[in-house]
Write a protein that holds these residues in place. Structure first.
Motif, short mmCIF file in Angstrom:
data_model
loop_
_atom_site.label_atom_id
_atom_site.label_comp_id
_atom_site.label_asym_id
_atom_site.label_seq_id
_atom_site.Cartn_x
_atom_site.Cartn_y
_atom_site.Cartn_z
N PHE A 8 -11.85 -0.80 -2.21
CA PHE A 8 -10.64 -0.44 -1.42
C PHE A 8 -11.17 0.50 -0.19
O PHE A 8 -10.40 0.73 0.70
CB PHE A 8 -9.70 0.24 -2.24
N PHE A 48 0.09 -6.39 -2.17
CA PHE A 48 -0.13 -5.85 -0.70
C PHE A 48 0.57 -6.77 0.29
O PHE A 48 1.34 -6.30 1.01
CB PHE A 48 -1.57 -6.07 -0.34
N GLN A 87 -10.86 7.34 2.39
CA GLN A 87 -9.68 8.63 2.82
C GLN A 87 -10.41 9.83 3.43
O GLN A 87 -10.05 10.24 4.26
CB GLN A 87 -8.49 8.56 1.89
N ILE A 91 -3.71 -8.09 -4.20
CA ILE A 91 -3.30 -8.70 -2.76
C ILE A 91 -2.03 -9.32 -2.74
O ILE A 91 -1.24 -9.06 -1.60
CB ILE A 91 -4.35 -9.91 -2.70
N MET A 119 -9.12 14.03 -6.61
CA MET A 119 -9.20 12.87 -7.27
C MET A 119 -10.68 12.22 -7.34
O MET A 119 -10.49 11.83 -8.52
CB MET A 119 -8.45 11.83 -5.94
N TRP A 159 -7.08 3.00 5.15
CA TRP A 159 -7.31 1.93 3.92
C TRP A 159 -6.45 0.73 4.28
O TRP A 159 -6.79 -0.27 3.73
CB TRP A 159 -6.69 2.61 2.55
N VAL A 160 -5.59 0.45 5.16
CA VAL A 160 -4.87 -0.62 5.66
C VAL A 160 -5.79 -1.57 6.13
O VAL A 160 -5.93 -2.90 6.30
CB VAL A 160 -3.91 -0.23 6.82
N PHE A 188 -7.96 14.48 -1.77
CA PHE A 188 -8.96 12.97 -2.24
C PHE A 188 -10.13 13.88 -3.17
O PHE A 188 -10.61 12.93 -3.88
CB PHE A 188 -9.35 12.61 -0.98
N THR A 233 -7.86 -3.38 3.78
CA THR A 233 -6.94 -4.37 2.96
C THR A 233 -7.12 -5.67 3.91
O THR A 233 -7.16 -6.62 3.39
CB THR A 233 -5.38 -4.02 2.61
N ILE A 291 -0.38 6.45 -1.41
CA ILE A 291 -1.66 7.05 -1.56
C ILE A 291 -1.36 8.44 -2.42
O ILE A 291 -2.13 8.79 -3.07
CB ILE A 291 -2.30 7.38 0.02
N LEU A 297 -11.43 4.00 -2.66
CA LEU A 297 -10.15 4.40 -1.80
C LEU A 297 -10.15 6.02 -1.47
O LEU A 297 -10.15 6.10 -0.23
CB LEU A 297 -8.91 3.97 -2.48
N MET A 349 3.12 3.93 3.23
CA MET A 349 1.71 3.98 3.21
C MET A 349 1.30 5.30 2.85
O MET A 349 0.52 5.79 1.98
CB MET A 349 1.06 3.61 4.62
#
Lengths: 292, 310
Positions: free
Chosen positions: B48, A105, B111, A102, A276, B225-226, A273, B229, A229, B107, A225
């Motif tokens: 997330f 962020f 996405q 946080i 990932m 993802w914003v 992704f 948050t 990522i 996350l 942003m």
């Protein structure tokens, strides 16, 4: 696809990958040593981009303005990183992971709006500097010189960092702190100073990437942003905290971005992704990382 | 409690239309926050990706209404079910990892949901979003839409409150404090975490669906993802170790963002400063901070009267 287009596509993918490697390497080093996943790392990269733009446009009358920017912008970014570490991050290392997220962020918001204040919301461009502009002929094929320059930068930084970590006393101090903080502290190493130094190094790398990227792309708010990522993907593929891992991950992601669109265009955005997720599930420490 | 519900009931009579819709937004965000906090505060699982499941709920309602002409009730009721199913699939993978890897997995999945929404034009309308969703006219009469949201949010938050105060909730907190020890007393930790994930997804789906009804449109950004948050900040602002935390956090967050953004375009800067302040000085959030102060004050009072001996 012709062979020329194929190699050209691969080169541009890898050159973007190299810029991402610089950012991801910083993220990874910071995570390895400080155990903080810095969400604002992409924003620090963006600050570098804006500094590059402002320096090159203000110094336009000086020959080689871009190279001066390349020299000074990352140093300025590293100093900003140092301030952030000393004033803010230092106070939350002992806290739960959530507070780190946080806080970093919040840094995205603060740094992002600061950029908006100083540099506006427009898209800024920086022209490709001499002598790496134009095209270069290799094996009878022609490639943009700047792409090759970026790949060179990536390799040089990778080798330099590896050597720094492996062969210098500074590197062994960082590795000692990374490996066991308490013992390093007991041996008389000034751990907080190492933390600040590592955070500044990571920020420097992000700033370097931020300065190198504008001639190839644009500087704009929000680019942070997208970049952060991609860096998460890279460090997960290679292994959080592993430098060679970040290098390999960046090449894989660069190629995936360059060719994914030819395989299944609809899924091009999702490929990284998916990779990932697969890595996180079967090998969470990444391709080149070590299991904990 | 009663006071709060009374105030919320008379809101449309007292405040202007724009204020009412602002409070409507707060209610929906409060529900999303509470749903997320089941994982975050009670389960100790930092996700997330809540926005992904929130968007699944919103799109489920939107697509059922526009593409299939489903009855309104069906479209709204289907949203949490779809979100819970997606949550079960995503969660099944995610609970296999902990800490930073769990966060990164959630996350990545969120996405992917965002990418699917963004790319699948034929089904989700891609980045154009789905607009002018046919919401029953009756909801637009007076402040009906506000009461609709209020009723559903109230019921959901009550159910969530019962869940966290059940043996299930207690076990979840035990897992948060020490997963290994909890495993040793024969609690199937992963199954509990998965259950928390699914329940959380279910209520996130309701929140998404409510927002779809409230706004009359949905966009891929709901999954970004914003947005996740945002939800994390809401939880943290209020305090994650108190049930009321996200509810208060949602009110404060939306108020701050709207009030500051009305006066300056740099509202994110100030929001960032507030968050930094919060993380550095009020780690248990506003509700936690207030609770601590009240506790101290009571102790002092007790000591003054010679009652409190401890």
């Amino acid at each position: 696809m012709t062979i020329e287009a194929f190699i050209g596509q691969a080169l541009s993918g890898i050159s973007v990958g190299m810029v991402l490697f610089l950012i991801a390497a910083g993220l990874s080093i910071i995570f390895g040593t400080l155990k903080v996943l810095n969400l604002a790392h992409g924003t620090i990269y963006m600050v570098g981009g804006f500094l590059c733009y402002i320096l090159t446009s203000k110094l336009a009358h000086i020959p080689g303005a871009f190279w001066w920017a390349l020299l000074f912008a990352p140093i300025a970014v590293a100093l900003i990183g140092g301030v952030i570490e000393v004033l803010l991050l230092r106070r939350i290392y002992s806290q739960e992971m959530l507070y780190q997220y946080i806080l970093t962020f919040a840094l995205i918001l603060i740094l992002g709006d600061t950029c908006k204040f100083f540099f506006g919301v427009g898209y800024q461009t920086v022209s490709v500097p001499w002598p790496v502009n134009g095209n270069i002929a290799l094996w009878g094929l022609s490639f943009p010189t700047y792409n090759l320059f970026l790949i060179g930068c990536g390799i040089v930084v990778f080798l330099g960092l590896s050597a720094l970590m492996r062969y210098t006393s500074l590197g062994s101090i960082v590795r000692a702190v990374t490996h066991n903080r308490e013992t390093a502290n007991a041996l008389g190493i000034n751990v907080p100073r190492v933390y600040t130094g590592v955070f500044m190094l990571g920020s420097y790398l992000a700033g370097l990437a931020g300065t190198l990227m504008p001639p190839m792309s644009v500087v704009a708010l929000g680019s942070d942003m997208a970049v952060i990522i991609e860096c998460f993907i890279i460090v997960v593929i290679g292994g959080l905290g592993s430098l060679p891992g970040a290098f390999l991950g960046a090449i894989i992601l660069g190629l995936l971005n360059a060719f994914g669109i030819y395989i299944i265009p609809k899924l091009a955005l999702a490929f990284p992704f998916m990779l990932m997720i697969v890595i996180l599930i079967i090998r969470p420490w990444g391709l080149l990382g070590k299991p904990e | 409690m009663i006071l709060v519900s009374l105030v919320l009931l008379i809101v449309p009579f007292v405040f202007s239309r724009s204020m009412v819709s602002l409070i409507n937004e707060m209610l929906i965000m409060a529900l999303a926050g509470c749903a997320l906090n089941l994982m975050l505060g009670y389960g100790g699982m930092v996700s997330f990706g809540p926005a992904g499941l929130y968007a699944v709920g919103a799109y489920a309602t939107a697509i059922l209404l526009t593409r299939y002409g489903a009855p309104f009730i069906v479209a709204v009721l289907a949203a949490p079910v779809v979100a819970a199913i997606v949550g079960a699939i995503v969660g099944w993978f995610c609970v296999r990892r902990s800490a930073v890897y769990f966060a990164l997995l959630t996350l990545a999945f969120a996405q992917i949901i965002w990418t699917i929404i963004f790319e699948w034009y034929d089904f989700t309308n891609g980045d154009n979003g789905i607009v002018s969703i046919p919401i029953p006219e009756v909801l637009y009469v007076g402040s009906n839409i506000y009461y609709f949201s209020l009723a559903i949010v109230a019921v959901c938050i009550f159910v969530l409150w019962r869940i966290v105060n059940s043996p299930f909730g207690a076990t979840l907190q035990a897992i948060r404090e020490n997963p290994m020890r909890t495993e040793f007393i024969a609690v199937p930790v992963r199954r509990y975490q998965l259950a928390a994930f699914v329940i959380s997804s279910f209520f996130l789906g309701i929140a998404g669906s409510l927002f779809c009804v409230f706004a009359g449109s949905v966009f891929p950004d709901y999954a970004h993802w914003v947005k996740s948050t945002d939800m994390l900040v809401v939880c943290l602002l209020g305090g994650i170790y108190n049930f009321a935390g996200p509810i208060v956090g949602s009110g404060v967050y939306i108020l701050i963002s709207k009030v500051i953004s009305k006066n300056t375009t740099y509202w994110m800067f100030f929001l960032g400063i507030i968050i930094v302040f919060l993380v550095l000085y009020m780690r248990n959030g506003m509700v936690g901070f207030a609770a601590e102060k009240i506790f101290r004050f009571r102790n002092k009072l007790g000591a003054g009267n010679g009652e409190g001996k401890s």
